[in-house]
Design an enzyme around this catalytic site. Structure first.
Site, short mmCIF file in Angstrom:
data_model
loop_
_atom_site.label_atom_id
_atom_site.label_comp_id
_atom_site.label_asym_id
_atom_site.label_seq_id
_atom_site.Cartn_x
_atom_site.Cartn_y
_atom_site.Cartn_z
N CYS A 1 5.69 13.23 7.35
CA CYS A 1 6.09 12.07 6.55
C CYS A 1 6.58 12.39 5.14
O CYS A 1 7.70 12.04 4.76
CB CYS A 1 4.96 11.04 6.51
SG CYS A 1 3.43 11.59 5.69
N HIS B 1 2.51 -3.51 -4.98
CA HIS B 1 1.89 -3.47 -3.66
C HIS B 1 2.59 -4.43 -2.70
O HIS B 1 2.70 -5.62 -2.98
CB HIS B 1 0.42 -3.88 -3.76
CG HIS B 1 -0.48 -2.83 -4.30
ND1 HIS B 1 -0.46 -2.43 -5.61
CD2 HIS B 1 -1.45 -2.10 -3.70
CE1 HIS B 1 -1.37 -1.49 -5.81
NE2 HIS B 1 -1.99 -1.28 -4.66
#
Length: 279
Positions: free
Chosen positions: A211, A261
């Site tokens: 990743c 977020h």
């Protein structure tokens, strides 16, 4: 460090098996004590200050901010965590609240490398699978950089996951903690980590990715490298510590800005901007 010397001294009177156990304990203590630092200047009085690597665990309700997919820009780096065993294991070994990294490409598309290989998904699909998701931004990304990243992503879509690279990350993560002990200068820490990586991780291959390696290579393809260090040694935790106000483990080109977020998740896994005060 005084405690480490005491442990070493205590091991001498014991038998071989007990010494081995104490040596293992000693290694764990050293690994757990790894905490990159740097000397900065106090903004008010100009005096030297010791800054510690930051793993603040804050929620949007007490220091961070909630955003939606519409707030993302092409090139934003997405760090996340789930409540699964794999995520918990990665976070435990890297002493970090994040375990996965992905890249936002624009047009509601995210590219990531998972066990099944490199894939592109919609933002909604990605958000549905993660417990905590936080976005960071390189302030220098232009439209040309974003176009290059999308071209890179299209070329990697469907390629296999770098299983060998991620397996080698576990012992490397433990060994590199010796380089990240407090008060080790940044240039020494950087050289030490790269040296261990060269021995333990080998050379990079360009047909498989895990990743965070995928994120680093996308930025390099866009001629906007985040660091000169090998993408093989960069974990999601390393990307987190590249944010503004934090202490990166390796030398970086540009600190990343906290965006917000996308998903709050559990308080134990939330991350927010470095330097935010605890409630």
């Amino acid at each position: 460090m005084a405690q480490l010397h005491k442990l070493a001294a205590l091991s001498r009177p014991f038998g071989r098996s007990n010494r081995a156990a104490l040596c293992a304990l000693l290694a764990v203590v050293v690994a757990a004590s790894g905490c990159a630092t740097r000397i900065g200047r106090d903004a008010d009085n100009g005096l030297p200050t010791l800054q510690l690597q930051n793993s603040s665990l804050l929620t949007p309700a007490n220091g961070g901010q909630s955003i939606s997919g519409q707030d993302l820009r092409a090139g934003d780096i997405i760090l996340s965590a789930t409540n699964g065993i794999n995520s918990l294991g990665i976070r435990a070994i890297t002493l970090s609240p994040v375990s996965h990294a992905a890249l936002y490409l624009g047009d509601d598309r995210i590219i990531e490398a998972v066990g099944s290989g490199v894939r592109m998904r919609s933002t909604a699909e990605f958000v549905a699978d993660e417990a905590t998701i936080v976005a960071f931004r390189h302030p220098g990304v232009t439209d040309e950089h974003a176009t290059a990243m999308r071209a890179f992503a299209q070329a990697q879509d469907g390629k296999k996951y770098n299983t060998t690279g991620i397996v080698l990350q576990a012992p490397f993560t433990l060994q590199r903690k010796y380089c990240e002990l407090p008060l080790v200068p940044g240039s020494v820490r950087d050289a030490c980590i790269r040296g261990i990586a060269a021995i333990q991780l080998g050379a990079a291959r360009n047909d498989r990715f895990f990743c965070s390696q995928l994120v680093l290579e996308a930025y390099r393809a866009a001629q906007l490298p985040l660091t000169d260090a090998s993408a093989l040694l960069i974990s999601p935790a390393d990307l987190l510590h590249m944010r503004e106000g934090d202490v990166p483990s390796v030398q970086i080109k540009q600190a990343l800005q906290y965006v917000g977020h996308l998903k709050g998740g559990q308080p134990a896994t939330d991350v927010a901007a470095a330097g935010q005060p605890l409630p």
